[in-house]
Enzyme design. Structure first.
Site, PDB file in Angstrom:
ATOM      1  N   TYR A   1       0.840  -1.204   0.000  1.00 58.28           N
ATOM      2  CA  TYR A   1       0.000   0.000   0.000  1.00 58.28           C
ATOM      3  C   TYR A   1       0.875   1.253   0.000  1.00 58.28           C
ATOM      4  O   TYR A   1       0.643   2.188  -0.784  1.00 58.28           O
ATOM      5  CB  TYR A   1      -0.920   0.008   1.214  1.00 58.28           C
ATOM      6  CG  TYR A   1      -1.700   1.296   1.349  1.00 58.28           C
ATOM      7  CD1 TYR A   1      -2.780   1.560   0.518  1.00 58.28           C
ATOM      8  CD2 TYR A   1      -1.317   2.274   2.273  1.00 58.28           C
ATOM      9  CE1 TYR A   1      -3.481   2.756   0.615  1.00 58.28           C
ATOM     10  CE2 TYR A   1      -2.010   3.470   2.379  1.00 58.28           C
ATOM     11  CZ  TYR A   1      -3.091   3.708   1.550  1.00 58.28           C
ATOM     12  OH  TYR A   1      -3.774   4.890   1.637  1.00 58.28           O
TER      13      TYR A   1
ATOM     14  N   THR B   1     -12.000   6.762   7.638  1.00 65.40           N
ATOM     15  CA  THR B   1     -12.797   6.443   6.454  1.00 65.40           C
ATOM     16  C   THR B   1     -13.181   4.972   6.536  1.00 65.40           C
ATOM     17  O   THR B   1     -12.824   4.268   7.482  1.00 65.40           O
ATOM     18  CB  THR B   1     -12.016   6.699   5.154  1.00 65.40           C
ATOM     19  OG1 THR B   1     -10.979   5.710   5.018  1.00 65.40           O
ATOM     20  CG2 THR B   1     -11.385   8.085   5.143  1.00 65.40           C
TER      21      THR B   1
ATOM     22  N   LYS C   1       1.147   4.356  -2.831  1.00 59.74           N
ATOM     23  CA  LYS C   1       1.012   5.775  -2.559  1.00 59.74           C
ATOM     24  C   LYS C   1       2.286   6.549  -2.895  1.00 59.74           C
ATOM     25  O   LYS C   1       2.232   7.719  -3.285  1.00 59.74           O
ATOM     26  CB  LYS C   1       0.597   5.994  -1.109  1.00 59.74           C
ATOM     27  CG  LYS C   1      -0.861   5.643  -0.859  1.00 59.74           C
ATOM     28  CD  LYS C   1      -1.791   6.487  -1.744  1.00 59.74           C
ATOM     29  CE  LYS C   1      -3.250   6.265  -1.447  1.00 59.74           C
ATOM     30  NZ  LYS C   1      -4.119   7.144  -2.288  1.00 59.74           N
TER      31      LYS C   1
END
Length: 313
Positions: A183, A220, A187
């Site tokens: 991940y 989130t 990014k």
């Protein structure tokens, strides 16, 4: 190479509250991943301030549901960033109806903490969704963005990019796969893409600006989704995160600032001004060492062109 020093002074104006956002009437804005989290807040505020907002979403039923609750001019279009065919179909239909686009917010993202998964095109799924799909989409929309007024491309980074390492010889993480570093790598790739896009746009004399933002530590639905294979643990992690994370409305401020604030320049990077850039008002963010390397940016760009078949600038 050392990362450039960032100005940590909070920016005045529209970043402090969406109510101070400049009027957006006459702008066409495209927001990927707009059914929840940061994308939903971003799309909602852009529409509320007058933009015609295209919700670029993977699940159109969810898109129509959130669109019904929005005030303003909103349309829903289907795109799966992890499928190049879907990206091409979406871009072709969008440009046919909107030959001039003023804002593209590359917001959609995936966090996968289980076994390695691949997209329909055979790419590691986090890289496919977070960076390669947006690379292709931006290229396919570039002519329409060039026709827009003061157009911007805003790409969503993460503080995890600063500790990530990008191996161009194993971009798909086929060796020794670990989900969390993968991940961070996706990014870092997104950050490198946004900065290399800025360099190429400026070299071409383009009026389009490429800007970056990150949300710090924000609540989130990505964390629960990431732990779908271990839902009980995911719920515990999400509950613990309440102590250190900020509300999604606050986390969306850096990308709203990047998208709408007057005076924003291509190549700028915004994030929270608080400790370790985890929360707080908007300031210029700090780049990791690899993200600031133009040679790595060029190498990634060339790899993305080969993988996606999309070439521009």
């Amino acid at each position: 190479m050392t990362a450039p020093t960032a100005d940590r002074t909070p920016h005045p104006g529209p970043d402090r509250t969406p109510d101070r956002m400049p009027d957006q009437h006459g702008r066409v804005a495209v927001v990927t991943g707009a059914t929840s989290g940061l994308g939903l807040v971003t799309a909602t505020e852009l529409a509320r301030h007058g933009a015609r907002v295209v919700l670029a979403v993977r699940r159109t039923a969810a898109g129509h549901e959130v669109a019904r609750r929005m005030a303003g001019d909103v349309e829903v279009r289907e795109v799966d960033l992890a499928s190049l065919d879907s990206v091409r179909t979406f871009a072709a239909g969008l440009v046919a109806d909107h030959p001039a686009i003023d804002l593209l917010v590359n917001n959609a993202g995936a966090v996968l903490l289980g076994p390695r998964r691949t997209s329909v095109d055979g790419f590691e799924l986090q890289l496919a969704t977070n960076m390669l799909g947006h690379f292709a989409l931006t290229g396919l929309l570039l002519d329409a963005l060039t026709a827009g007024r003061g157009a911007r491309v805003v790409s969503l980074s993460s503080i995890t990019h600063r500790t990530a390492h990008l191996d161009l010889d194993d971009l798909q993480y086929e060796r020794d796969y670990r989900p969390a570093p993968a991940y961070g790598r996706s990014k870092l790739a997104t950050t490198l893409f946004g900065l290399e896009l800025d360099r190429r746009l400026r070299a071409a004399g383009s009026p389009v600006a490429s800007v970056l933002a990150h949300p710090g530590l924000t609540r989130t639905n990505l964390t629960p989704r990431a732990w779908e294979h271990r839902p009980r643990l995911g719920r515990l992690i999400a509950a613990a995160g309440l102590l250190v994370t900020q509300r999604v409305e606050q986390g969306a401020l850096p990308q709203l600032h990047a998208a709408t604030a007057p005076g924003v320049r291509g190549g700028q990077f915004f994030g929270p001004a608080g400790p370790w850039e985890t929360r707080g008002q908007v300031a210029e963010a700090r780049l990791g060492r690899e993200a600031a390397d133009p040679a790595l940016g060029r190498g990634l760009w060339e790899a993305a062109e080969r993988l996606t078949g999309v070439r521009y600038l």
